[in-house]
Design a protein around this motif. Structure first.
Motif, PDB file in Angstrom:
ATOM      1  N   LYS A  24     -11.411   0.949 -10.523  1.00  0.00           N
ATOM      2  CA  LYS A  24     -10.290   0.139 -10.079  1.00  0.00           C
ATOM      3  C   LYS A  24      -8.865   1.115  -9.568  1.00  0.00           C
ATOM      4  O   LYS A  24      -7.421   1.293  -8.704  1.00  0.00           O
ATOM      5  CB  LYS A  24      -9.639  -0.613 -10.763  1.00  0.00           C
ATOM      6  N   LEU A  25      -8.448   2.265 -10.501  1.00  0.00           N
ATOM      7  CA  LEU A  25      -7.124   2.945 -10.459  1.00  0.00           C
ATOM      8  C   LEU A  25      -6.867   3.879  -9.317  1.00  0.00           C
ATOM      9  O   LEU A  25      -6.139   3.935  -8.620  1.00  0.00           O
ATOM     10  CB  LEU A  25      -7.090   3.545 -11.869  1.00  0.00           C
TER      11      LEU A  25
ATOM     12  N   GLY B   3      -5.035   4.372  -5.732  1.00  0.00           N
ATOM     13  CA  GLY B   3      -4.500   5.636  -5.230  1.00  0.00           C
ATOM     14  C   GLY B   3      -3.202   5.675  -6.628  1.00  0.00           C
ATOM     15  O   GLY B   3      -2.632   6.792  -6.623  1.00  0.00           O
ATOM     16  N   LEU B   4      -3.390   5.429  -7.952  1.00  0.00           N
ATOM     17  CA  LEU B   4      -2.681   5.522  -9.139  1.00  0.00           C
ATOM     18  C   LEU B   4      -2.666   6.513 -10.026  1.00  0.00           C
ATOM     19  O   LEU B   4      -2.455   7.498 -10.230  1.00  0.00           O
ATOM     20  CB  LEU B   4      -2.440   3.834  -9.579  1.00  0.00           C
ATOM     21  N   VAL B   5      -4.225   7.151 -10.191  1.00  0.00           N
ATOM     22  CA  VAL B   5      -4.558   8.187 -10.925  1.00  0.00           C
ATOM     23  C   VAL B   5      -5.548   9.112 -10.007  1.00  0.00           C
ATOM     24  O   VAL B   5      -6.140   8.504  -8.987  1.00  0.00           O
ATOM     25  CB  VAL B   5      -5.893   7.695 -11.596  1.00  0.00           C
ATOM     26  N   GLY B   6      -5.231  10.086 -10.735  1.00  0.00           N
ATOM     27  CA  GLY B   6      -6.385  11.544  -9.611  1.00  0.00           C
ATOM     28  C   GLY B   6      -7.343  11.259  -9.781  1.00  0.00           C
ATOM     29  O   GLY B   6      -8.543  11.771  -8.774  1.00  0.00           O
TER      30      GLY B   6
ATOM     31  N   ARG C 105       4.289   2.657  -2.281  1.00  0.00           N
ATOM     32  CA  ARG C 105       4.501   2.103  -1.902  1.00  0.00           C
ATOM     33  C   ARG C 105       4.604   1.738  -0.026  1.00  0.00           C
ATOM     34  O   ARG C 105       4.487   3.596   0.238  1.00  0.00           O
ATOM     35  CB  ARG C 105       6.149   1.871  -2.266  1.00  0.00           C
ATOM     36  N   LEU C 106       4.697   1.923   0.636  1.00  0.00           N
ATOM     37  CA  LEU C 106       4.524   2.280   1.970  1.00  0.00           C
ATOM     38  C   LEU C 106       5.214   3.370   2.350  1.00  0.00           C
ATOM     39  O   LEU C 106       5.219   4.072   3.437  1.00  0.00           O
ATOM     40  CB  LEU C 106       4.487   0.774   3.098  1.00  0.00           C
TER      41      LEU C 106
ATOM     42  N   LEU D 277       2.163  -2.371  -1.771  1.00  0.00           N
ATOM     43  CA  LEU D 277       0.815  -1.039  -2.112  1.00  0.00           C
ATOM     44  C   LEU D 277       0.168  -0.792  -1.291  1.00  0.00           C
ATOM     45  O   LEU D 277      -0.729  -1.346  -0.767  1.00  0.00           O
ATOM     46  CB  LEU D 277       0.940  -1.236  -3.227  1.00  0.00           C
ATOM     47  N   VAL D 278       0.230   0.577  -1.324  1.00  0.00           N
ATOM     48  CA  VAL D 278      -1.637   0.490   0.219  1.00  0.00           C
ATOM     49  C   VAL D 278      -1.853   1.443  -1.005  1.00  0.00           C
ATOM     50  O   VAL D 278      -2.360   2.559  -1.809  1.00  0.00           O
ATOM     51  CB  VAL D 278      -1.195   1.570   0.907  1.00  0.00           C
ATOM     52  N   PRO D 279      -3.776   0.894  -0.355  1.00  0.00           N
ATOM     53  CA  PRO D 279      -4.515   1.452  -1.570  1.00  0.00           C
ATOM     54  C   PRO D 279      -5.445   2.773  -0.602  1.00  0.00           C
ATOM     55  O   PRO D 279      -4.790   2.854   0.008  1.00  0.00           O
ATOM     56  CB  PRO D 279      -5.889   0.496  -1.789  1.00  0.00           C
TER      57      PRO D 279
END
Length: 185
Positions: free
Chosen positions: A83-84, A88-91, A111-112, A150-152
């Protein structure tokens, strides 16, 4: 003898504590983050901090589960990392150690306007925020005017200019890719 404050003076000084002024105004790191990522509202950053804190707590709870629930821990850890990573929150999706280091800055980077700078559609964050607020950017088929979007990862490739945008026309003119059909429209 001190005079009584007028209404507008009381309103301005409502959140200010002159005795403990350092604690009342927030911390310096928060102000730096608000300026660095051009956040329009402080509430967004507070929400990002709360989300990051809850993810870190969840990762710690999963890490501290006993050996009897190893299958459950592996399944939940894989779902959390997936999910993370999708957001795009974790690499990487390898270990929960990445989740334990998650910060509010990771949310700010998704963020955009930050992605517009990353994709080189804007020179800096100030211009990127302006482009988004003026309606020059679309994500997929929808025009976005909120810079807090927030853009996935899955949607990141679909960030483009609006068809009727003057910026898109300038980019096409500069790259000498403007079509005659676009001139007629």
């Amino acid at each position: 003898m001190v005079r009584k404050l007028k209404y507008h003076e009381q309103k301005l000084l409502r959140r200010l504590d002159l005795v403990n002024w350092e604690a009342s105004g927030g911390n310096l790191a928060e102000v730096r983050a608000l300026r660095r990522y051009r956040l329009g509202r402080r509430e967004d950053y507070v929400q990002y901090k709360a989300l990051a804190r809850s993810v870190r707590d969840l990762a710690r709870r999963l890490r501290d589960l006993g050996p009897a629930s190893a299958a459950f821990r592996a399944r939940c850890a894989a779902a959390l990392l997936e999910k993370l990573h999708g957001l795009g929150l974790v690499g990487s999706r390898r270990s929960l150690a990445v989740c334990e280091r998650l910060s509010a800055a990771a949310f700010c980077r998704r963020r955009l306007p930050c992605l517009l700078v990353k994709l080189r559609m804007a020179q800096n964050l100030r211009h990127a925020v302006t482009f988004v607020e003026q309606g020059h950017v679309r994500v997929g088929p929808e025009v976005v005017t909120d810079p807090a979007l927030l853009v996935p990862r899955a949607v990141e490739d679909f960030i483009t200019w609006v068809d009727a945008s003057r910026l898109r026309q300038k980019v096409l003119d500069y790259n000498q890719e403007r079509d005659d059909f676009d001139l007629a429209a």
